[in-house]
Design a protein around this motif. Structure first.
Motif: not given
Length: 153
Positions: A65-69
């Motif tokens: 997955s793509i990590r969104l902060y």
């Protein structure tokens, strides 16, 4: 506190040689560290121990997955720090679960903003705690003094 963590890594390269907390606190005091630094480091290390146990983030280690902060994470971990974590993950030096532990431990620092140099120490301590064998080039990057990640060759 970061200086205490670096000292621990250098002194106790093998987690097996790590003394129990009371003895460790005495050794750190004898090495010249201030009591407040020692207490902060011991609390941080205690949090690291629990982050790898039952309190670890609920994420698959091999997540793609793509990590969104969050905004809070973005304010504490600047673009350079977030990019460095992405670099390490893409290089296979850390996985998604390790990244989450690093982020959690970075946010546990009392500093308002975490520098790249501090983040490198945190990554090093998390890998040390997990007893992960680290590639020599990655280890050199984590131990380097400059704040710019090197481009892969």
């Amino acid at each position: 506190m970061i200086d205490v963590l670096v000292y621990l890594f250098e002194t106790y390269a093998h987690l097996d040689s790590y003394p129990e907390p009371n003895q460790l606190a005495r050794k750190l005091s004898a090495a010249g560290f201030e009591q407040d630094e020692i207490e902060e480091a011991m609390g941080w290390l205690s949090g690291l121990e629990s982050a790898g146990g039952a309190d670890k983030p609920l994420i698959a280690a091999e997540s793609r997955s793509i990590r969104l902060y969050s905004l809070t994470e973005q304010s504490r971990l600047d673009t350079e720090c977030r990019g460095f974590l992405a670099f390490l993950e893409e290089a296979g030096a850390i996985n998604a679960l390790t990244r989450e532990i690093v982020v959690e431990r970075a946010l546990a620092l009392e500093d308002e903003e975490v520098s790249l140099a501090q983040l490198k120490v945190i990554v090093l301590m998390v890998l040390w705690n997990q007893q992960v064998t680290t590639d020599t080039l990655v280890l050199e990057e984590l131990l380097s003094d400059d704040d710019e990640p090197r481009a892969p060759h």
